[in-house]
Design a protein around this motif. Structure first.
Motif, short mmCIF file in Angstrom:
data_model
loop_
_atom_site.label_atom_id
_atom_site.label_comp_id
_atom_site.label_asym_id
_atom_site.label_seq_id
_atom_site.Cartn_x
_atom_site.Cartn_y
_atom_site.Cartn_z
N GLU A 45 0.83 -1.20 0.00
CA GLU A 45 0.00 0.00 0.00
C GLU A 45 0.87 1.26 0.00
O GLU A 45 0.49 2.28 -0.59
CB GLU A 45 -0.94 0.00 1.20
N LYS A 46 2.03 1.19 0.64
CA LYS A 46 2.95 2.33 0.60
C LYS A 46 3.46 2.56 -0.82
O LYS A 46 3.61 3.71 -1.26
CB LYS A 46 4.13 2.09 1.56
N HIS A 49 0.66 4.13 -2.70
CA HIS A 49 0.51 5.53 -2.32
C HIS A 49 1.57 6.40 -2.98
O HIS A 49 1.27 7.52 -3.47
CB HIS A 49 0.60 5.67 -0.80
N SER A 50 2.81 5.92 -3.03
CA SER A 50 3.89 6.72 -3.62
C SER A 50 3.65 6.93 -5.11
O SER A 50 4.08 7.94 -5.67
CB SER A 50 5.24 6.04 -3.39
N THR A 52 0.39 6.84 -6.62
CA THR A 52 -0.83 7.62 -6.83
C THR A 52 -0.67 9.07 -6.42
O THR A 52 -1.28 9.96 -7.01
CB THR A 52 -2.02 6.99 -6.09
N ILE A 53 0.18 9.32 -5.41
CA ILE A 53 0.37 10.71 -4.98
C ILE A 53 1.06 11.53 -6.05
O ILE A 53 0.96 12.76 -6.10
CB ILE A 53 1.15 10.76 -3.64
N ASP A 54 1.77 10.83 -6.97
CA ASP A 54 2.42 11.50 -8.10
C ASP A 54 1.55 11.47 -9.35
O ASP A 54 2.02 11.79 -10.45
CB ASP A 54 3.77 10.85 -8.40
N GLY A 55 0.29 11.06 -9.18
CA GLY A 55 -0.63 11.08 -10.30
C GLY A 55 -0.73 9.81 -11.09
O GLY A 55 -1.42 9.75 -12.12
#
Length: 245
Positions: A45-46, A49-50, A52-55
């Motif tokens: 999940e980390k 997240h890394s 998706t947080i960058d698009g």
């Protein structure tokens, strides 16, 4: 279902080490990624997240790679979320070490189940489901050339993966799907560092003319090449090791 991206990749073992670096690298190219994990969902999940947080587009999916039903669910998740699968990057594996004379057979069997059967299971699914123009990228090891003591069972499993990969490339004739194996040299991952003393790590690093360990990012660049522009590389074992062997 999210918008269909240009390409979709499943990365087994995508929660850490080379798998994580490869997931992040492919996502940077615009590929949607399914980050597979065997037991550590939090790490997966980390990674998601890394990305998706960058698009980027990413989901996590778990399962035992040697269990065909569990891995079918992972491939189904890729189809349901992103519309299909174009790339399999199979980094998942285990590496218990011991001299041949000292390794217990239960450990040997566990290595072969995970590394050999697991590769067969995910490659079988990929051979059936990867779309035309896709790529199957397996992982071997440069230890098959370096012949380091203690690596006998692990090297045996990876030699099997090389043979499997080269044959599958020929079996997929006419489908426009490449199959290759990457054989990294010693790479700075948690799997590599486990159980090694600083002296041993220094000694292994010194085998390389670059005088360092590889990094997961070094290997991820080759993954990105094979997953994308490297369409004329097929049925090969690429030794990505800085010249160690």
């Amino acid at each position: 279902m999210n918008q269909n991206p240009q390409r979709v990749a499943i990365l087994t073992g995508g929660s850490g080490g080379i798998g994580r670096a490869s997931a992040v690298r492919l996502a940077a190219d615009g590929t949607a990624v399914v980050v597979h994990y065997a037991g550590n969902r939090d790490l997966a999940e980390k990674t998601v997240h890394s990305i998706t947080i960058d698009g980027g587009l990413a989901i996590a999916a778990g399962g035992d790679i040697a269990d065909e039903s569990a891995m079918e669910v992972v491939f189904d998740a890729a189809r349901k979320e992103f519309g299909g699968v174009d790339v399999l990057v199979h980094t998942a594996g285990i590496m218990p070490l011991a001299p041949v004379a000292e390794m217990d057979l239960e450990t040997f069997d566990r290595i072969q189940r995970t590394n050999v059967r697991g590769t067969f299971v995910v490659n079988q699914l990929a051979a059936r489901r990867v779309r035309s123009g896709g790529a199957i990228i397996n992982f071997s090891t440069s230890v098959t050339r370096l012949q380091l003591p203690g690596y006998g069972a692990y090297a045996a499993s990876k030699a099997a993966i090389e043979g499997m990969s080269l044959i599958l490339a020929r079996e997929l004739r006419g489908k426009d799907i490449t199959v290759n194996a990457i054989a990294p040299g010693p790479t700075a991952t948690p799997l590599f560092f486990e159980g090694k003393s600083p002296e041993t790590i220094k000694q292994i690093s010194g085998l390389n003319p670059m005088e360092r360990l590889g990094t997961p990012q070094d290997i991820a660049e080759t993954v990105a090449f094979l997953a994308g522009p490297g369409r004329w590389v097929n049925g090969q074992v690429l030794h990505v090791n800085g010249g160690a062997a």
